[in-house]
Scaffold this motif. Sequence first.
Motif, PDB file in Angstrom:
ATOM      1  N   ARG A  70       0.919  -1.273  -0.292  1.00 52.89           N
ATOM      2  CA  ARG A  70      -0.257   0.081  -0.207  1.00 52.89           C
ATOM      3  C   ARG A  70       1.283   1.519  -0.169  1.00 52.89           C
ATOM      4  O   ARG A  70       0.837   2.174  -0.911  1.00 52.89           O
ATOM      5  N   LEU A  71       1.913   0.907   1.116  1.00 52.26           N
ATOM      6  CA  LEU A  71       2.518   2.508   0.857  1.00 52.26           C
ATOM      7  C   LEU A  71       3.704   3.173  -0.557  1.00 52.26           C
ATOM      8  O   LEU A  71       3.961   3.785  -0.589  1.00 52.26           O
ATOM      9  N   GLU A  72       4.089   1.149  -1.550  1.00 50.04           N
ATOM     10  CA  GLU A  72       4.723   1.691  -2.622  1.00 50.04           C
ATOM     11  C   GLU A  72       3.305   2.103  -3.379  1.00 50.04           C
ATOM     12  O   GLU A  72       4.386   3.290  -4.079  1.00 50.04           O
ATOM     13  N   THR A  73       2.413   2.311  -3.122  1.00 48.71           N
ATOM     14  CA  THR A  73       1.458   2.577  -4.617  1.00 48.71           C
ATOM     15  C   THR A  73       1.364   3.946  -4.002  1.00 48.71           C
ATOM     16  O   THR A  73       1.376   4.310  -4.925  1.00 48.71           O
ATOM     17  N   ILE A  74       1.687   4.745  -2.425  1.00 48.07           N
ATOM     18  CA  ILE A  74       1.087   6.254  -2.345  1.00 48.07           C
ATOM     19  C   ILE A  74       2.324   6.152  -2.849  1.00 48.07           C
ATOM     20  O   ILE A  74       2.007   7.756  -2.708  1.00 48.07           O
ATOM     21  N   LEU A  75       3.437   6.281  -2.644  1.00 46.01           N
ATOM     22  CA  LEU A  75       4.895   6.587  -2.929  1.00 46.01           C
ATOM     23  C   LEU A  75       4.730   6.978  -4.305  1.00 46.01           C
ATOM     24  O   LEU A  75       4.874   7.427  -4.747  1.00 46.01           O
ATOM     25  N   GLN A  76       4.856   5.564  -4.935  1.00 49.75           N
ATOM     26  CA  GLN A  76       4.711   6.188  -6.609  1.00 49.75           C
ATOM     27  C   GLN A  76       3.563   7.266  -6.959  1.00 49.75           C
ATOM     28  O   GLN A  76       3.333   8.299  -8.106  1.00 49.75           O
ATOM     29  N   ASN A  77       2.212   6.751  -6.433  1.00 48.00           N
ATOM     30  CA  ASN A  77       0.986   7.807  -7.111  1.00 48.00           C
ATOM     31  C   ASN A  77       1.239   9.087  -6.930  1.00 48.00           C
ATOM     32  O   ASN A  77       0.419  10.222  -6.799  1.00 48.00           O
ATOM     33  N   GLY A  78       2.229   9.515  -5.449  1.00 50.74           N
ATOM     34  CA  GLY A  78       2.166  11.495  -5.534  1.00 50.74           C
ATOM     35  C   GLY A  78       1.273  12.036  -4.273  1.00 50.74           C
ATOM     36  O   GLY A  78       1.596  12.710  -4.042  1.00 50.74           O
ATOM     37  N   GLU A  79       0.584  10.810  -3.766  1.00 50.53           N
ATOM     38  CA  GLU A  79      -0.181  11.378  -2.707  1.00 50.53           C
ATOM     39  C   GLU A  79       0.581  11.452  -1.721  1.00 50.53           C
ATOM     40  O   GLU A  79       0.567  12.307  -0.691  1.00 50.53           O
ATOM     41  N   ALA A  80       2.344  10.941  -1.334  1.00 52.49           N
ATOM     42  CA  ALA A  80       2.199  10.911  -0.170  1.00 52.49           C
ATOM     43  C   ALA A  80       3.463  12.420  -0.138  1.00 52.49           C
ATOM     44  O   ALA A  80       3.158  13.228   0.650  1.00 52.49           O
ATOM     45  N   LEU A  81       3.987  12.444  -1.809  1.00 52.92           N
ATOM     46  CA  LEU A  81       4.265  13.953  -1.758  1.00 52.92           C
ATOM     47  C   LEU A  81       3.329  14.819  -1.469  1.00 52.92           C
ATOM     48  O   LEU A  81       3.556  16.169  -1.087  1.00 52.92           O
ATOM     49  N   ARG A  82       1.903  14.873  -1.789  1.00 59.24           N
ATOM     50  CA  ARG A  82       0.646  15.565  -2.253  1.00 59.24           C
ATOM     51  C   ARG A  82       0.500  15.806  -0.194  1.00 59.24           C
ATOM     52  O   ARG A  82       0.138  16.882  -0.009  1.00 59.24           O
ATOM     53  N   LYS A  83       0.882  14.957  -0.083  1.00 59.96           N
ATOM     54  CA  LYS A  83       0.391  14.943   1.637  1.00 59.96           C
ATOM     55  C   LYS A  83       1.175  16.212   2.326  1.00 59.96           C
ATOM     56  O   LYS A  83       1.765  17.170   3.235  1.00 59.96           O
ATOM     57  N   PHE A  84       3.049  16.113   2.093  1.00 59.26           N
ATOM     58  CA  PHE A  84       4.026  16.967   2.291  1.00 59.26           C
ATOM     59  C   PHE A  84       3.368  18.319   2.436  1.00 59.26           C
ATOM     60  O   PHE A  84       3.194  19.335   3.162  1.00 59.26           O
ATOM     61  N   LYS A  85       2.737  18.917   1.040  1.00 54.27           N
ATOM     62  CA  LYS A  85       3.332  19.820   0.313  1.00 54.27           C
ATOM     63  C   LYS A  85       1.674  20.594   1.303  1.00 54.27           C
ATOM     64  O   LYS A  85       1.356  21.318   2.109  1.00 54.27           O
ATOM     65  N   ASP A  86       0.143  19.308   1.794  1.00 52.74           N
ATOM     66  CA  ASP A  86      -0.861  19.488   2.808  1.00 52.74           C
ATOM     67  C   ASP A  86      -0.337  20.312   4.234  1.00 52.74           C
ATOM     68  O   ASP A  86      -0.467  21.086   4.778  1.00 52.74           O
ATOM     69  N   LEU A  87       0.621  19.718   4.092  1.00 56.75           N
ATOM     70  CA  LEU A  87       1.164  19.844   5.668  1.00 56.75           C
ATOM     71  C   LEU A  87       2.039  21.383   5.571  1.00 56.75           C
ATOM     72  O   LEU A  87       1.818  22.289   6.708  1.00 56.75           O
ATOM     73  N   VAL A  88       3.228  21.684   4.518  1.00 58.66           N
ATOM     74  CA  VAL A  88       3.575  22.750   4.406  1.00 58.66           C
ATOM     75  C   VAL A  88       2.226  24.274   4.407  1.00 58.66           C
ATOM     76  O   VAL A  88       2.415  25.374   5.276  1.00 58.66           O
ATOM     77  N   GLN A  89       1.847  23.816   3.894  1.00 57.33           N
ATOM     78  CA  GLN A  89       0.804  25.158   3.511  1.00 57.33           C
ATOM     79  C   GLN A  89      -0.516  25.178   4.603  1.00 57.33           C
ATOM     80  O   GLN A  89      -0.312  25.953   5.212  1.00 57.33           O
ATOM     81  N   ALA A  90      -1.108  24.541   5.000  1.00 55.64           N
ATOM     82  CA  ALA A  90      -1.819  24.280   6.947  1.00 55.64           C
ATOM     83  C   ALA A  90      -0.887  24.732   7.510  1.00 55.64           C
ATOM     84  O   ALA A  90      -1.117  25.253   8.779  1.00 55.64           O
ATOM     85  N   GLN A  91       1.060  24.515   8.005  1.00 56.62           N
ATOM     86  CA  GLN A  91       1.588  25.569   8.595  1.00 56.62           C
ATOM     87  C   GLN A  91       2.828  26.830   8.396  1.00 56.62           C
ATOM     88  O   GLN A  91       2.984  26.785   8.782  1.00 56.62           O
ATOM     89  N   GLY A  92       1.783  27.241   7.553  1.00 59.76           N
ATOM     90  CA  GLY A  92       2.446  28.702   7.315  1.00 59.76           C
ATOM     91  C   GLY A  92       3.310  28.759   6.110  1.00 59.76           C
ATOM     92  O   GLY A  92       4.106  29.643   5.958  1.00 59.76           O
ATOM     93  N   GLY A  93       4.443  27.432   5.075  1.00 58.26           N
ATOM     94  CA  GLY A  93       5.197  27.655   5.164  1.00 58.26           C
ATOM     95  C   GLY A  93       5.037  27.779   3.599  1.00 58.26           C
ATOM     96  O   GLY A  93       4.060  27.292   3.352  1.00 58.26           O
ATOM     97  N   ASP A  94       5.971  27.787   2.527  1.00 58.90           N
ATOM     98  CA  ASP A  94       6.263  28.028   1.295  1.00 58.90           C
ATOM     99  C   ASP A  94       5.314  27.278   0.382  1.00 58.90           C
ATOM    100  O   ASP A  94       6.163  25.999   0.051  1.00 58.90           O
ATOM    101  N   PRO A  95       4.286  26.459   0.077  1.00 55.96           N
ATOM    102  CA  PRO A  95       4.172  25.533  -0.296  1.00 55.96           C
ATOM    103  C   PRO A  95       4.531  25.006  -2.051  1.00 55.96           C
ATOM    104  O   PRO A  95       5.158  23.694  -2.323  1.00 55.96           O
ATOM    105  N   ALA A  96       5.036  26.493  -2.268  1.00 54.64           N
ATOM    106  CA  ALA A  96       5.598  26.025  -3.795  1.00 54.64           C
ATOM    107  C   ALA A  96       7.202  25.440  -3.563  1.00 54.64           C
ATOM    108  O   ALA A  96       8.117  24.902  -4.886  1.00 54.64           O
ATOM    109  N   VAL A  97       7.972  24.860  -2.162  1.00 52.08           N
ATOM    110  CA  VAL A  97       9.028  24.055  -2.080  1.00 52.08           C
ATOM    111  C   VAL A  97       8.998  22.978  -2.569  1.00 52.08           C
ATOM    112  O   VAL A  97       9.739  21.898  -3.257  1.00 52.08           O
ATOM    113  N   VAL A  98       8.031  22.595  -2.577  1.00 48.12           N
ATOM    114  CA  VAL A  98       7.867  21.383  -2.596  1.00 48.12           C
ATOM    115  C   VAL A  98       8.111  20.728  -4.120  1.00 48.12           C
ATOM    116  O   VAL A  98       8.440  19.741  -4.357  1.00 48.12           O
ATOM    117  N   ASP A  99       7.540  21.731  -5.235  1.00 54.36           N
ATOM    118  CA  ASP A  99       7.592  21.034  -6.644  1.00 54.36           C
ATOM    119  C   ASP A  99       9.021  21.994  -6.729  1.00 54.36           C
ATOM    120  O   ASP A  99       8.950  21.675  -7.941  1.00 54.36           O
TER     121      ASP A  99
END
Length: 435
Positions: free
Chosen positions: A296-325
């Motif tokens: 399951r985790l391999e799929t989440i890594l491959q389909n970009g969901e984990a990266l999107r979750k990191f972006k959600d975290l950055v956004q929610a905590q006031g960070g610059d979400p553009a850093v992720v891309d």
Amino acid sequence: MVNMYDLILKKRNGGVLSASEIDFFISGYTKDEIPDYQAAALLMAIYFQGMNSRETADLTMAIVNSGSQIDLSAIPGIKVDKHSTGGVGDKTTLILGPLVAAAGVPVAKMSGRGLGYTGGTIDKLESIPGFNTALAPDDFIRQVKEISFALMAQTGALAPADKKLYALRDVTATVDSIPLIASSVTAKKIASGANAILLDVKCGSGAFMKTSPEALTLAKAMVDIGRQVGREMLAVVTDMSRPLGHFIGNALEVREALATLREEGPEDLKELCLTLGAHMLVLGKVASSYTAARSRLETILQNGEALRKFKDLVQAQGGDPAVVDNPDRLPEAGIKQEVLSSRSGYVFAIDAMQMGRGAMLLGAGRMTKDQGIDHAAGLELKKKPGELVQAGEPLAILHTNRAETLADATAAITGAFTISDTPPEPVPLILETVE
Ligand code: URA
């Protein structure tokens, strides 16, 4: 009537302390009613005489009860926390957090700053422009309810006895005692409120526990505390004889974590995150088996969901979400200097502790509690154990804004590499699992 003299004498002579005696010590020391010299004498007696598992669990709960505890019951589901006993270049939380949260396990994580070698998770996250790690408890819980993930700096209200005791242990040569480390680590995790806790016990030159038997003893001591106090704990002993991944230093490690979330990172780091993450999914009861969790985790890594979750975290905590891309928005050091190999051969070993020291000299860590950290500073490993290197080829690249540190850091990094005519035996990354 309990008194400190009798407690010290009892432990010095190999006696077993009762729960009320341990409570007397911890609550008295937290309230400044017991002087440092008596607390230090008792710690040294514990260092030499040890503690049985009941005493260790009592010590843990006394430390938990010295302060407040976070109540995570408003968040639905089984909350799973993770703790690493510390390693050089250990950026697993930055990958594991979003990976596990994307798989449906609520991650409400409190982390520390580093002292000594490299920065802690909080220092790493603060290299993202704007990222706020000082959340109010209500906002922390609301955010986990909304996006399954929040990461904040540990507050002084949790386990205050540990803070005082650790400072005393640090200056009285009593840090490396199994019952003292086990109680210190687990008390902070228990106070942070998770239902289940995964412990990553590091082993090797870059860790507190230098050998596998020592690390296993610590892992068993912690899992045993969990069993006694009714919190599910699982420990994995992992290799820290060499740094994890290729980067050490705060912004550099965020970059490497983002690369790993994009499936462009180093294999050792990915493997560790998948292993720890799979255990967390099983602890959180969102997967029926370790194997199912891993795929399951391999799929989440491959389909970009984990990266999107990191972006959600950055956004929610006031960070610059553009850093992720675009990780080039992270701070970057003004000076980049290669460290060259003086001979040809195989990289036989890299002393992780020395690498950490080198990174600290460059500005990536603190030598004193109040020293500022340079988020851009650190180093990049160009060669890892087992790889061939030619004389004059780079072993590492130093990143710093402090030119005056280059000579000492170069000496530390050069000294950290052992080059040999023969390659080393491969070391497994996962050494033991204690359930
Ligand atoms: N980390 C802790 O939190 N406590 C210790 O005693 C050692 C490492």
